[in-house]
Motif scaffolding. Structure first.
Motif, PDB file in Angstrom:
ATOM      1  N   SER A 126      44.819  24.591  47.169  1.00 36.02           N
ATOM      2  CA  SER A 126      43.705  23.808  46.629  1.00 36.02           C
ATOM      3  C   SER A 126      42.407  24.019  47.401  1.00 36.02           C
ATOM      4  O   SER A 126      41.334  23.666  46.917  1.00 36.02           O
ATOM      5  CB  SER A 126      44.056  22.321  46.621  1.00 36.02           C
ATOM      6  OG  SER A 126      44.228  21.857  47.952  1.00 36.02           O
ATOM      7  N   GLY A 127      42.484  24.608  48.610  1.00 34.18           N
ATOM      8  CA  GLY A 127      41.277  24.862  49.388  1.00 34.18           C
ATOM      9  C   GLY A 127      40.707  26.253  49.200  1.00 34.18           C
ATOM     10  O   GLY A 127      39.683  26.585  49.793  1.00 34.18           O
ATOM     11  N   LEU A 128      41.356  27.083  48.377  1.00 38.08           N
ATOM     12  CA  LEU A 128      40.910  28.464  48.180  1.00 38.08           C
ATOM     13  C   LEU A 128      39.750  28.545  47.195  1.00 38.08           C
ATOM     14  O   LEU A 128      39.498  27.622  46.427  1.00 38.08           O
ATOM     15  CB  LEU A 128      42.071  29.319  47.666  1.00 38.08           C
ATOM     16  CG  LEU A 128      43.340  29.357  48.525  1.00 38.08           C
ATOM     17  CD1 LEU A 128      44.384  30.234  47.859  1.00 38.08           C
ATOM     18  CD2 LEU A 128      43.029  29.849  49.924  1.00 38.08           C
ATOM     19  N   ILE A 129      39.089  29.686  47.195  1.00 39.70           N
ATOM     20  CA  ILE A 129      38.060  29.998  46.204  1.00 39.70           C
ATOM     21  C   ILE A 129      38.669  30.856  45.089  1.00 39.70           C
ATOM     22  O   ILE A 129      38.500  30.577  43.915  1.00 39.70           O
ATOM     23  CB  ILE A 129      36.881  30.785  46.838  1.00 39.70           C
ATOM     24  CG1 ILE A 129      36.315  30.048  48.049  1.00 39.70           C
ATOM     25  CG2 ILE A 129      35.812  31.084  45.796  1.00 39.70           C
ATOM     26  CD1 ILE A 129      35.730  28.705  47.762  1.00 39.70           C
ATOM     27  N   MET A 130      39.407  31.909  45.477  1.00 40.19           N
ATOM     28  CA  MET A 130      39.988  32.820  44.499  1.00 40.19           C
ATOM     29  C   MET A 130      41.166  33.545  45.116  1.00 40.19           C
ATOM     30  O   MET A 130      41.185  33.807  46.321  1.00 40.19           O
ATOM     31  CB  MET A 130      38.947  33.854  44.044  1.00 40.19           C
ATOM     32  CG  MET A 130      39.448  34.826  42.978  1.00 40.19           C
ATOM     33  SD  MET A 130      38.170  35.962  42.375  1.00 40.19           S
ATOM     34  CE  MET A 130      38.105  37.154  43.704  1.00 40.19           C
ATOM     35  N   VAL A 131      42.141  33.871  44.271  1.00 36.76           N
ATOM     36  CA  VAL A 131      43.178  34.826  44.644  1.00 36.76           C
ATOM     37  C   VAL A 131      43.148  35.941  43.613  1.00 36.76           C
ATOM     38  O   VAL A 131      42.703  35.745  42.481  1.00 36.76           O
ATOM     39  CB  VAL A 131      44.596  34.197  44.699  1.00 36.76           C
ATOM     40  CG1 VAL A 131      44.672  33.112  45.748  1.00 36.76           C
ATOM     41  CG2 VAL A 131      45.030  33.678  43.346  1.00 36.76           C
ATOM     42  N   ALA A 132      43.621  37.118  44.008  1.00 31.31           N
ATOM     43  CA  ALA A 132      43.714  38.243  43.077  1.00 31.31           C
ATOM     44  C   ALA A 132      45.047  38.934  43.276  1.00 31.31           C
ATOM     45  O   ALA A 132      45.563  38.999  44.393  1.00 31.31           O
ATOM     46  CB  ALA A 132      42.569  39.230  43.294  1.00 31.31           C
ATOM     47  N   GLU A 133      45.586  39.424  42.184  1.00 30.37           N
ATOM     48  CA  GLU A 133      46.798  40.236  42.215  1.00 30.37           C
ATOM     49  C   GLU A 133      46.506  41.561  41.528  1.00 30.37           C
ATOM     50  O   GLU A 133      45.804  41.604  40.516  1.00 30.37           O
ATOM     51  CB  GLU A 133      47.967  39.541  41.498  1.00 30.37           C
ATOM     52  CG  GLU A 133      48.385  38.207  42.087  1.00 30.37           C
ATOM     53  CD  GLU A 133      49.185  38.318  43.385  1.00 30.37           C
ATOM     54  OE1 GLU A 133      49.354  39.439  43.902  1.00 30.37           O
ATOM     55  OE2 GLU A 133      49.631  37.272  43.882  1.00 30.37           O
ATOM     56  N   VAL A 134      47.036  42.627  42.105  1.00 27.85           N
ATOM     57  CA  VAL A 134      46.952  43.964  41.517  1.00 27.85           C
ATOM     58  C   VAL A 134      48.321  44.264  40.933  1.00 27.85           C
ATOM     59  O   VAL A 134      49.318  44.298  41.658  1.00 27.85           O
ATOM     60  CB  VAL A 134      46.573  45.019  42.576  1.00 27.85           C
ATOM     61  CG1 VAL A 134      46.493  46.393  41.939  1.00 27.85           C
ATOM     62  CG2 VAL A 134      45.259  44.652  43.268  1.00 27.85           C
ATOM     63  N   VAL A 135      48.390  44.443  39.629  1.00 24.63           N
ATOM     64  CA  VAL A 135      49.678  44.653  38.963  1.00 24.63           C
ATOM     65  C   VAL A 135      50.272  45.981  39.394  1.00 24.63           C
ATOM     66  O   VAL A 135      49.601  47.016  39.413  1.00 24.63           O
ATOM     67  CB  VAL A 135      49.514  44.614  37.432  1.00 24.63           C
ATOM     68  CG1 VAL A 135      50.830  44.935  36.732  1.00 24.63           C
ATOM     69  CG2 VAL A 135      48.996  43.245  36.987  1.00 24.63           C
ATOM     70  N   SER A 136      51.546  45.935  39.774  1.00 20.72           N
ATOM     71  CA  SER A 136      52.295  47.161  40.075  1.00 20.72           C
ATOM     72  C   SER A 136      53.501  47.207  39.151  1.00 20.72           C
ATOM     73  O   SER A 136      53.822  46.219  38.468  1.00 20.72           O
ATOM     74  CB  SER A 136      52.748  47.179  41.539  1.00 20.72           C
ATOM     75  OG  SER A 136      53.618  46.103  41.804  1.00 20.72           O
ATOM     76  N   ALA A 137      54.200  48.336  39.128  1.00 18.13           N
ATOM     77  CA  ALA A 137      55.338  48.492  38.220  1.00 18.13           C
ATOM     78  C   ALA A 137      56.390  47.412  38.439  1.00 18.13           C
ATOM     79  O   ALA A 137      57.023  46.946  37.490  1.00 18.13           O
ATOM     80  CB  ALA A 137      55.952  49.881  38.398  1.00 18.13           C
ATOM     81  N   GLY A 138      56.563  46.963  39.671  1.00 24.49           N
ATOM     82  CA  GLY A 138      57.578  45.962  39.949  1.00 24.49           C
ATOM     83  C   GLY A 138      57.101  44.531  39.841  1.00 24.49           C
ATOM     84  O   GLY A 138      57.890  43.600  40.024  1.00 24.49           O
ATOM     85  N   SER A 139      55.811  44.324  39.543  1.00 20.66           N
ATOM     86  CA  SER A 139      55.287  42.952  39.531  1.00 20.66           C
ATOM     87  C   SER A 139      54.643  42.552  38.208  1.00 20.66           C
ATOM     88  O   SER A 139      53.968  41.536  38.135  1.00 20.66           O
ATOM     89  CB  SER A 139      54.253  42.780  40.655  1.00 20.66           C
ATOM     90  OG  SER A 139      53.047  43.465  40.344  1.00 20.66           O
ATOM     91  N   THR A 140      54.853  43.333  37.149  1.00 20.13           N
ATOM     92  CA  THR A 140      54.142  43.058  35.897  1.00 20.13           C
ATOM     93  C   THR A 140      54.420  41.654  35.367  1.00 20.13           C
ATOM     94  O   THR A 140      53.493  40.922  35.031  1.00 20.13           O
ATOM     95  CB  THR A 140      54.474  44.103  34.820  1.00 20.13           C
ATOM     96  OG1 THR A 140      55.897  44.187  34.679  1.00 20.13           O
ATOM     97  CG2 THR A 140      53.935  45.463  35.180  1.00 20.13           C
TER      98      THR A 140
END
Length: 199
Positions: free
Chosen positions: A114-128
């Motif tokens: 709740s204290g963050l501004i943003m998170v990002a994820e980069v999609v990989s073959a094992g994380s779609t």
């Protein structure tokens, strides 16, 4: 079998109690060089760190947001900080995290979602599935204002900004093909040139 092996190494000889939940097992894990651990929907997921291209994508995002970080005094990390998703208390390690320097923590190790501004994820073959389907409601539940999904495996490759978290869902989202500008909403409030993600 690997979990049994970890249990014998993680539990002191004078304490025979084994971890009973994914969260307890995560808390008991030693450092795992070359791997990252997330707890999603009560499941502990240990996966290898991404490829150099995967890491490069997160670094490009970091560089693109340096003017915003400097202007606001925010801190940023690429894949080496744990986040506690408040509510379910599930720990995750996003590919990119943007937060104020005084972001509250869960213990010494994890930033509170709740204290963050943003998170990002980069999609990989094992994380779609995790990145596209499971992570948006998880981050929304934790109150993360913006979730950025960099999906170079999509056809065409795309970047999506989710915002306005409420009741476990993001109420707003915008998707552009890689190469087009994407407006990152408040509190970032900047236009991101997604051509930085072209490979």
């Amino acid at each position: 079998m690997a979990i049994r092996q970890h249990h014998t190494e993680l539990v002191p000889s004078n304490d025979k109690r084994l971890p009973e939940t994914a969260r307890e097992l995560f808390d008991a894990l030693p450092e795992l060089p070359g791997f990252r651990a997330d707890v999603v929907e009560g499941n502990l997921i240990v996966s290898p760190v991404g490829t150099p291209e995967h890491a490069s994508c997160a670094m490009r995002l970091l560089r693109a947001l340096i003017p915003v970080q400097d202007r606001e005094g925010w801190e940023a990390w690429t894949g080496n900080v744990d986040v506690c998703v408040e509510g379910p208390r599930e720990p995750v390690e996003p590919d990119f995290v943007l937060a104020p320097p005084d972001c509250p923590r869960w213990g010494d190790r994890e930033l509170r979602s709740s204290g963050l501004i943003m998170v990002a994820e980069v999609v990989s073959a094992g994380s779609t599935l995790r990145d596209r389907v499971e992570k948006p409601p998880l981050y929304a539940t934790g109150g993360v204002p913006i979730y950025l999904l960099i999906d170079l495996l999509a056809e065409p490759p795309s970047v999506t900004a989710y915002s306005e978290p409420r009741d476990g869902a993001y109420l707003a989202s915008g998707t552009v093909p890689v190469g087009s500008p994407l407006r990152l909403p408040s509190p970032i409030d900047v236009e991101l040139d997604t051509s930085v993600f072209k490979v």
